[in-house]
Design an enzyme around this catalytic site. Sequence first.
Site, PDB file in Angstrom:
ATOM      1  N   SER A 117       0.778  -1.214  -0.130  1.00  0.00           N
ATOM      2  CA  SER A 117       0.111  -0.153  -0.176  1.00  0.00           C
ATOM      3  C   SER A 117       0.904   1.167   0.037  1.00  0.00           C
ATOM      4  CB  SER A 117      -0.918  -0.063   1.271  1.00  0.00           C
ATOM      5  OG  SER A 117      -1.520   1.278   1.532  1.00  0.00           O
ATOM      6  N   TYR A 141      -2.757  -0.072   9.945  1.00  0.00           N
ATOM      7  CA  TYR A 141      -2.621  -0.533   8.541  1.00  0.00           C
ATOM      8  C   TYR A 141      -1.255  -0.056   7.655  1.00  0.00           C
ATOM      9  CZ  TYR A 141      -3.999  -1.241   3.719  1.00  0.00           C
ATOM     10  OH  TYR A 141      -3.809  -1.589   2.326  1.00  0.00           O
ATOM     11  N   LYS A 145       1.651  -3.016   6.575  1.00  0.00           N
ATOM     12  CA  LYS A 145       2.167  -3.398   5.329  1.00  0.00           C
ATOM     13  C   LYS A 145       3.509  -3.039   5.143  1.00  0.00           C
ATOM     14  CE  LYS A 145      -1.753  -4.640   2.951  1.00  0.00           C
ATOM     15  NZ  LYS A 145      -1.861  -5.585   2.129  1.00  0.00           N
TER      16      LYS A 145
END
Length: 322
Positions: A117, A141, A145
């Site tokens: 991402s 998040y 990643k």
Amino acid sequence: MTWLVTGGAGYIGAHVVRALQKAGLTAVVVDDLSSGHREFVAPGTAFVEATILDGQRLIDTIQRYRVTGVIHVAGFKYAGVSVQRPLHTYAQNVEGTRVLLAAMHETGVGRIVFSSSAAVYGNTDLDLVTEDTPKSPTSPYGESKLIGEWLLRDQEVATGLAHTSLRYFNVVGSGYPDVYDTSPHNLFPLVFDALVEGRTPHINGDDYPTPDGTNVRDYLHVADLALAHVAAAQALEAGRPLERAYNLGSGSGASVRQIMDAVARVTGIAFTPEIAPRRAGDPARIVASGELAARDLGWEMRHSLDEMVASAWAARTAAVES
């Protein structure tokens, strides 16, 4: 060659699976259906309902279908929600990736394409981020990643794992009328749901340091993204050298307000979006250069913003009518 696609019943994963099959490659799907849909999996595709946290099921699946490579799309993908659910995010994205890599090592599978991402970059003052831009994620998040990329890097050192990570942000549009974004947190579904239900869509914050005060992002058509995953898989399969990570970016980006304008233009439904508070963990701007991906993976933006909206709206309205 057979590719295991984790999360292959999801919006992005289902497009990846169909792109693999269109390219003449065999796909096997593993998905726990926590956010995916069994009906998104193309007919005739091998499907295993399982979580990537179940290492033995992964080993059994890899051995049963003679998997030779993995495209890892599965994960908890909501940056804003990850701020409230950090432990869940790390369990799914970090531990899940570790378990998957362990299953690959146990079964001798040495190729993986990782769906990463652009959230790994966090807030940046740069007009355009490159793969070398410092990483400073602003949400669990994004952190998860980045840790996933580190796991691949370290496994390469330990075992010779062949890998690459694809960094991207907002994925929109639809390549098939029966596959569409069902996320309760993503912009397009939220806007479309509001319009279908007769409500006014809203913008989360209009006081960001951007030209119109709303977030600026790369918006990528999901079919273009799927082709990049297939190109990366084919390169690994052929033994061609790849960078450890690629940005799949537009180089220009679009603001949330521009998206709203495009939705009104394409759907013919006039509306003035309401302004809501910012979402936690949302950077003001992330726009990435796709130069390296263009060089090595043939990456390009094949759809305009209006085409992205039109394809997404067509799939959404088809779902409502069915």
